[in-house]
Design an enzyme around this catalytic site. Structure first.
Site: not given
Ligand SMILES: Cc1ncc(COP(=O)(O)O)c(C=O)c1O
Lengths: 144, 405
Positions: B121, B197, B200, B223, B363
Site C-alpha cells: 500500500h 503492515d 488488512q 478497518k 492506493c
Molecule cells: C494494506 C494497507 N496498509 C495500510 C493502509 C492504510 O491505512 P490507513 O488509511 O488507515 O492509514 C491500508 C488501508 O487503506 C491498507 O489496506
C-alpha cells in the site's frame, strides 16, 4: 430522518431525462467522435486523473486562431470518454479564445447528476484542451 | 473449532444497516461499519468521562486515564504483545508506518537498504522513499500471477546492507496472505528489522506478534469495526527502547529543560500530545466485539464467502480476477476487471443498485503497474456480509455489461 437510500428512491421518480442523458452519454462513449491520432498537429496536451488513472491527450491543428481540427486519445471511464467526444464536437472550428471560455457547467450539464468524484472525470478533457491552447498561445494555464 | 456465524444476526448490531436497508457494503478493505457498542463507547466517554489523560488529579481524569490505558492493554492481548508498553496509539496505520520509517530512518546511512514488496500500500512505500534523500536504497520483491510473493527473491534482495524489511501481511488488492513468519525469519537472519503492515490482516484473522516474531506491526482501528482516527503500532519493547521518538512535545517527555528533554516511559514516549481517548475506548469495544465472535470464526466466515464469490464471479464472461483462486490463500478481498468496462463505470452503476465497492488504484500503484492495469474494481467482505450480497453483486455486474457494452 430520511436515509440516503430513501431519498435515492425519491429521485428515481424522475427517470425520464436521466435516462436520456444516459443514452446520449452512452452513444458518445460507444461511438466517440474525434478519437484517434492527429498528424502534423500544432499543439498537443495531455493530463491524467491520478485518482482513477484516466489519461486524455488532445491534439489540434490551428488556422486563423481557430481550432481547425482536434482529436483526443487516451483511456478513461464512460463519463470521461463521452465528455471528450462531446468536447471535440463542440470545439471543432471554434476560436481558441472562445474555447478558453467554455465553462465547467457547460460540460457538466451534459451529465445530469454526477458525484463530485466523477465531476473530475467529466472535466478532464476540458482541462487538457485549455492546457494545450494556453501553451500554444503562451498564456498561463487556468488553475482548473 | 470454528463456529458458523450468522451475518444476518450480526447486521442487527450495526445501526447503519437498519437505516440503509438496501445497502450491500462491500468496501470493507477501505473501512468497516461500526457496531452500536463502539458508537456508544465513544459517545459515552464524551458524555460521562471526558477529561484529559495523564494530567488531572481528579476523578474523571483518573477514570479517563484508566480507560485509555486499558485500551492499550486490551490491544496488547489481542495481538499477543508483551504488554501495554509495546502498544502505541497513532491516528492510523499510515501514521504508524511513518513513525517506524521516521524513527528508524534517523539511524540509517547512505548505502543502507530497505526491502519492500511490490504488493505494498502507498503507506508502506512513500515514508521509506523519503529516506532515499539520505542515500538509503529501496529494493522490491515481486510476486507471481498467483498473487504469491517470490520468497527466493527475498533471499536475493536481502543482504548485509539490508537494515529493514517492511512488508504487507495481507494485500489490500490481491488479498494474498503472505508468510509473515518466514519473512521475519529471513530478515532477522540477515540482521534486519522486520516491519509488518497488518492493516488488512489484523481485522480478519488471528495475528500473534510473538508467533510471527515481527519487530513492528501497524494497523488501523477503523478497518476492524473501530472508530476512525485510531491507529496502532506494536513495537518490540527492546526496539522501542532503542528508538528515537518521532513526534515531540507534551506527554512524551519525562522532564524538560530550556535546551534539552528526557523521554517518558513506553509507550508514552511515542504518544506526543493529547491522544484520541474516545477513539481508543471505542476501539477497545470493537476488540471486545470481535473477540466475542472469535477471530477464527471471522476468518472462517470470510473464507466461505470468498470461496463463493470467487466461484460466482469467475462465471461472468470477460471478468478477470487478480491473485489466487484459492480462498485459503487470501482474505475476503477480490479485485477484478471486466473486459471493456472501466472500473469507475462499474462502481457507479453498482452504486445505483445499492452496492458499494471500490474502484481505482486502491492506493497500490506499483502493484497495479505490475498487473498492467490502471484501475481495478474491488469487493471486500466482513462479518456482516452474506452470500446474497455476492449474488446481488454478480447480477449487477451483468447489468453493467448490458448498459455499457
Ligand atoms: C494494506 C494497507 N496498509 C495500510 C493502509 C492504510 O491505512 P490507513 O488509511 O488507515 O492509514 C491500508 C488501508 O487503506 C491498507 O489496506
Amino acid at each position: 430522518m430520511q436515509s440516503y437510500w430513501e431519498m435515492q428512491e425519491h429521485f428515481d421518480v424522475i427517470p425520464m431525462d436521466r435516462q436520456a442523458y444516459v443514452e446520449e452519454v452512452m452513444d458518445h462513449y460507444k461511438n466517440p467522435r474525434g478519437k484517434g491520432k492527429l498528424e502534423h498537429a500544432d499543439f498537443c496536451a495531455k493530463d491524467e486523473n491520478p485518482l482513477c488513472g484516466d489519461e486524455i491527450s488532445i491534439c489540434a491543428k490551428v488556422k486563423a486562431g481557430k481550432l481547425q481540427e482536434i482529436k483526443f486519445d487516451g483511456h478513461g471511464c464512460a463519463i470521461c470518454i463521452a465528455s471528450s467526444s462531446m468536447l471535440m464536437e463542440k470545439a471543432t472550428g471554434m476560436k481558441m479564445e472562445k474555447a478558453l471560455k467554455i465553462k465547467r457547467e457547460d460540460v457538466l450539464s451534459n451529465f445530469g447528476e454526477i458525484s463530485p468524484v466523477r465531476t473530475k472525470c467529466a472535466l478532464l478533457s476540458l482541462k487538457v484542451l485549455k492546457l494545450g491552447i494556453c501553451s500554444f498561445l503562451g498564456k498561463k494555464a487556468p488553475l482548473e | 473449532m470454528a463456529v458458523k456465524i450468522n451475518p444476518k444476526r450480526i447486521r442487527k448490531d450495526f445501526p447503519i444497516f437498519s437505516r440503509e436497508r438496501k445497502l450491500a457494503y462491500l468496501d470493507n478493505a477501505a473501512t468497516t461499519q461500526k457496531p452500536k457498542c463502539v458508537i456508544d463507547a465513544e459517545k459515552n466517554f464524551y458524555g460521562s468521562t471526558n477529561a484529559n489523560v495523564h494530567r488531572g488529579l481528579y476523578k474523571i481524569s483518573e477514570r479517563a486515564t484508566e480507560m485509555y490505558e486499558k485500551a492499550h492493554e486490551k490491544t496488547a492481548e489481542f495481538v499477543g504483545a508483551g504488554g501495554m508498553q509495546e502498544i502505541i496509539f497513532t491516528r492510523n496505520a499510515t501514521e504508524s508506518l511513518n513513525v517506524v520509517a521516521g524513527s528508524i530512518g534517523k539511524t540509517l546511512k547512505a548505502g543502507d537498504e530497505v526491502v519492500l514488496t511490490l504488493m505494498e500500500h502507498h503507506s508502506n512505500i512513500v515514508p521509506w522513499q523519503q529516506l532515499q534523500r539520505k542515500g538509503v536504497k529501496l529494493r522490491y520483491v515481486g510476486f507471481g500471477k498467483d498473487g504469491k510473493l517470490d520468497y527466493n527473491e527475498f533471499e536475493q534482495c536481502i543482504g548485509k546492507n539490508t537494515k529493514v524489511v517492511s512488508f504487507v501481511h495481507a494485500s489490500n488488492v490481491l488479498g494474498s496472505i503472505n508468510d509473515a513468519k518466514k519473512i521475519c525469519k529471513i530478515a532477522h537472519e540477515n540482521g534486519a528489522i522486520a516491519v509488518v503492515d497488518g492493516a488488512q490482516s489484523v481485522p480478519h484473522m488471528e495475528v500473534d506478534v510473538k508467533k510471527m516474531d515481527c519487530d513492528f506491526l501497524a494497523f488501523s482501528a477503523h478497518k476492524m469495526l473501530g472508530p476512525m482516527g485510531i491507529g496502532i503500532l506494536y513495537g518490540k519493547e527492546e526496539a522501542l527502547l532503542k528508538m528515537e521518538p518521532f513526534l515531540y512535545g507534551g506527554d512524551m517527555i519525562k522532564s524538560v529543560g530550556k535546551f534539552e528533554a528526557s523521554w517518558n516511559t513506553l509507550p508514552w514516549k511515542f504518544e506526543a500530545g493529547t491522544p484520541n481517548v474516545a477513539g481508543a475506548i471505542g476501539f477497545s469495544a470493537a476488540i471486545g466485539y470481535l473477540e466475542n465472535i472469535g477471530m477464527q470464526n471471522v476468518r472462517k466466515h470470510e473464507e466461505e464467502i470468498t470461496e463463493y464469490a470467487l466461484r460466482k464471479l469467475s462465471e461472468i464472461g470477460g471478468l478477470e480476477i487478480y491473485g489466487s483462486r484459492n480462498a485459503q490463500d487470501r482474505l475476503g478481498v477480490i479485485s477484478f476487471n471486466v473486459e471493456g468496462l472501466h472500473p469507475h463505470d462499474v462502481a457507479a452503476l453498482l452504486d445505483e443498485e445499492g452496492i458499494a465497492i471500490r474502484a481505482g488504484h486502491a492506493c497500490a500503484q506499483p502493484l497495479l503497474a505490475q498487473l498492467g492495469v490502471n484501475a481495478v474494481c474491488r469487493a471486500s467482505f466482513y462479518v456482516y456480509n452474506t452470500k446474497e450480497e455476492v449474488d446481488r453483486l454478480c447480477k449487477a455486474i451483468g447489468k453493467c455489461k448490458s448498459i455499457l457494452m
